[in-house]
Scaffold this motif. Structure first.
Motif, PDB file in Angstrom:
ATOM      1  N   VAL A 192       0.907  -1.348  -0.094  1.00 34.51           N
ATOM      2  CA  VAL A 192       0.016   0.067   0.185  1.00 34.51           C
ATOM      3  C   VAL A 192       0.726   1.143  -0.167  1.00 34.51           C
ATOM      4  CG1 VAL A 192      -1.738   1.394   1.293  1.00 34.51           C
ATOM      5  CG2 VAL A 192      -1.855  -1.068   1.206  1.00 34.51           C
ATOM      6  N   LEU A 193       1.782   1.342   0.921  1.00 33.33           N
ATOM      7  CA  LEU A 193       2.739   2.423   1.117  1.00 33.33           C
ATOM      8  C   LEU A 193       3.445   2.596  -0.246  1.00 33.33           C
ATOM      9  CD1 LEU A 193       3.043   4.234   3.091  1.00 33.33           C
ATOM     10  CD2 LEU A 193       1.447   2.443   3.782  1.00 33.33           C
ATOM     11  N   GLY A 194       4.046   1.590  -0.880  1.00 32.84           N
ATOM     12  CA  GLY A 194       4.900   1.568  -2.204  1.00 32.84           C
ATOM     13  C   GLY A 194       3.947   2.178  -3.230  1.00 32.84           C
ATOM     14  N   GLN A 195       2.641   1.913  -3.224  1.00 31.58           N
ATOM     15  CA  GLN A 195       1.600   2.172  -4.431  1.00 31.58           C
ATOM     16  C   GLN A 195       1.149   3.533  -4.177  1.00 31.58           C
ATOM     17  OE1 GLN A 195       1.172   0.235  -6.895  1.00 31.58           O
ATOM     18  NE2 GLN A 195      -0.715   1.625  -8.006  1.00 31.58           N
ATOM     19  N   PHE A 196       0.703   4.071  -2.997  1.00 33.27           N
ATOM     20  CA  PHE A 196       0.218   5.117  -2.726  1.00 33.27           C
ATOM     21  C   PHE A 196       1.095   6.223  -2.148  1.00 33.27           C
ATOM     22  CE2 PHE A 196      -3.110   1.938  -3.265  1.00 33.27           C
ATOM     23  CZ  PHE A 196      -3.685   2.434  -4.540  1.00 33.27           C
ATOM     24  N   GLY A 197       2.084   5.625  -1.094  1.00 37.01           N
ATOM     25  CA  GLY A 197       2.951   6.852  -0.379  1.00 37.01           C
ATOM     26  C   GLY A 197       2.302   7.297   0.814  1.00 37.01           C
ATOM     27  N   ARG A 198       1.049   6.795   1.309  1.00 36.18           N
ATOM     28  CA  ARG A 198       0.442   7.307   2.477  1.00 36.18           C
ATOM     29  C   ARG A 198      -0.990   6.200   2.917  1.00 36.18           C
ATOM     30  NH1 ARG A 198      -2.022  12.978   1.823  1.00 36.18           N
ATOM     31  NH2 ARG A 198      -3.198  12.419   3.732  1.00 36.18           N
ATOM     32  N   LEU A 199      -1.042   6.433   4.149  1.00 42.18           N
ATOM     33  CA  LEU A 199      -2.216   5.795   4.562  1.00 42.18           C
ATOM     34  C   LEU A 199      -3.017   6.518   5.729  1.00 42.18           C
ATOM     35  CD1 LEU A 199      -3.850   3.108   4.789  1.00 42.18           C
ATOM     36  CD2 LEU A 199      -2.419   2.262   6.510  1.00 42.18           C
ATOM     37  N   ASP A 200      -4.196   6.806   5.273  1.00 42.28           N
ATOM     38  CA  ASP A 200      -4.994   7.596   6.383  1.00 42.28           C
ATOM     39  C   ASP A 200      -5.844   6.858   7.170  1.00 42.28           C
ATOM     40  OD1 ASP A 200      -4.513  10.563   4.949  1.00 42.28           O
ATOM     41  OD2 ASP A 200      -4.430   9.153   3.569  1.00 42.28           O
ATOM     42  N   ALA A 201      -6.375   5.786   6.645  1.00 40.66           N
ATOM     43  CA  ALA A 201      -7.396   4.969   7.476  1.00 40.66           C
ATOM     44  C   ALA A 201      -7.446   3.479   7.481  1.00 40.66           C
ATOM     45  CB  ALA A 201      -8.855   5.571   7.075  1.00 40.66           C
ATOM     46  N   LEU A 202      -7.786   2.831   8.305  1.00 39.73           N
ATOM     47  CA  LEU A 202      -7.743   1.387   8.410  1.00 39.73           C
ATOM     48  C   LEU A 202      -9.096   0.832   9.115  1.00 39.73           C
ATOM     49  CD1 LEU A 202      -6.673  -1.628   8.578  1.00 39.73           C
ATOM     50  CD2 LEU A 202      -5.469  -1.090  10.834  1.00 39.73           C
ATOM     51  N   VAL A 203      -9.662   0.245   8.280  1.00 38.77           N
ATOM     52  CA  VAL A 203     -11.125  -0.700   8.520  1.00 38.77           C
ATOM     53  C   VAL A 203     -10.787  -2.116   8.795  1.00 38.77           C
ATOM     54  CG1 VAL A 203     -13.552  -0.952   8.170  1.00 38.77           C
ATOM     55  CG2 VAL A 203     -12.287   1.262   7.257  1.00 38.77           C
ATOM     56  N   CYS A 204     -10.944  -2.653   9.970  1.00 38.10           N
ATOM     57  CA  CYS A 204     -10.716  -4.046  10.141  1.00 38.10           C
ATOM     58  C   CYS A 204     -11.916  -4.708  10.218  1.00 38.10           C
ATOM     59  CB  CYS A 204      -9.818  -4.094  11.515  1.00 38.10           C
ATOM     60  SG  CYS A 204      -8.488  -3.505  11.572  1.00 38.10           S
ATOM     61  N   ASN A 205     -12.431  -5.257   9.009  1.00 42.14           N
ATOM     62  CA  ASN A 205     -13.570  -6.076   8.804  1.00 42.14           C
ATOM     63  C   ASN A 205     -13.670  -7.568   8.736  1.00 42.14           C
ATOM     64  OD1 ASN A 205     -16.611  -6.293   7.965  1.00 42.14           O
ATOM     65  ND2 ASN A 205     -15.634  -6.920   6.427  1.00 42.14           N
ATOM     66  N   ALA A 206     -12.468  -7.870   8.296  1.00 35.37           N
ATOM     67  CA  ALA A 206     -12.097  -9.400   7.891  1.00 35.37           C
ATOM     68  C   ALA A 206     -12.671 -10.300   9.196  1.00 35.37           C
ATOM     69  CB  ALA A 206     -10.618  -9.703   7.544  1.00 35.37           C
TER      70      ALA A 206
END
Length: 258
Positions: free
Chosen positions: A81-95
């Motif tokens: 994710v970081l390699g593709q978009f360079g950032r992360l703003d939210a995590l939704v743990c649904n699994a």
């Protein structure tokens, strides 16, 4: 055929990771966020369906396969994710291992118990662990999908109930540990009709199913997605460590037989 309705809202520049997003509530959350302009990374064990739904959702959706109970896969997925978009703003743990029922306690297999807790409880912990540095950099947020079964049970649901009860405790622990930079909340759905639209049309729920709810109907994935989207938004900036029950009022209803 996969049916989705996701009106495009362009891009808001924010990136969300949603686990267990190939179907049901997770897919509903992903679709809602895409409609609000999020770049959404969907994860699931089901590679085939996950790839298909991401394609249907459009350019703002991207799929990676992930077993959330496997720390190596979690770490690799977050790095992707970081390699593709360079950032992360939210995590939704649904699994989750979503079936709440198992066989009687006397016959409960320890391997099954451990698998449910590994996915439903250890998975969110591992994701929070590996996502925290990147969420912190953008004052991000985490939403864990718990369940009303954390507070009330039917027979033979020990593993599921324990995992969701633990997830509520993990939520407020993470909120204290990761604040103030990262907010962490939980959403506990009640009865949500998360079946595919074609199945819902072919096998509609009964009037009695709907009428027993104080809200007058069984819930939809959109009901849950709207709450999750608000909790991820800056409008919820003063909200952390909390549980939000989305159940049409059922947990407030007296159910004693007359």
């Amino acid at each position: 055929m996969i049916e989705l309705s996701t009106p495009s809202a362009g891009s808001n520049g924010r990136v969300a990771l949603v686990t267990g997003a190939a179907r049901g509530i997770g897919l509903g959350i992903a679709a809602w966020l895409v409609s609000e302009g999020w770049q959404v990374v969907l994860t699931d064990l089901d590679r085939d369906r996950g790839s298909k739904v991401a394609k249907v959702l459009g350019d703002n959706a991207w799929f990676i396969a992930m077993d959330v109970s496997n720390e190596g896969q979690v770490a690799l997925g977050v790095a992707e994710v970081l390699g593709q978009f360079g950032r992360l703003d939210a995590l939704v743990c649904n699994a989750a291992v979503a079936d709440p029922h198992n066989i009687t306690l006397e016959s409960l297999d320890l391997a099954y118990w451990n698998r449910v807790l590994a996915v439903n409880l250890s998975g969110p912990m591992l994701l929070a662990k590996h996502c925290a540095p990147y969420l912190r950099a953008h004052s991000g947020a985490i939403v864990n999908l718990a369940s009303t079964r954390a507070a009330q049970s039917e027979p033979d649901s020990e593993a599921y109930a324990a995992s969701k009860g633990g997830l509520l405790a993990l939520t407020h622990a993470l909120a204290i540990s990761l604040g103030p930079e990262i907010r962490v909340n939980a959403v506990s759905p009640g009865w949500i009709d998360a079946r595919d639209p074609a199945v819902r049309r072919a096998e509609p729920l009964s009037e009695a199913d709907h009428a027993q709810h104080p809200a007058g109907r069984v819930g939809t994935v959109e009901d849950v997605a709207a709450m999750v989207a608000w909790l991820l938004s800056r409008n919820a900036g003063f909200v952390t460590g909390q549980e939000f029950v989305v159940d049409g009022g059922m947990t407030k209803k007296m159910v004693y037989e007359q």
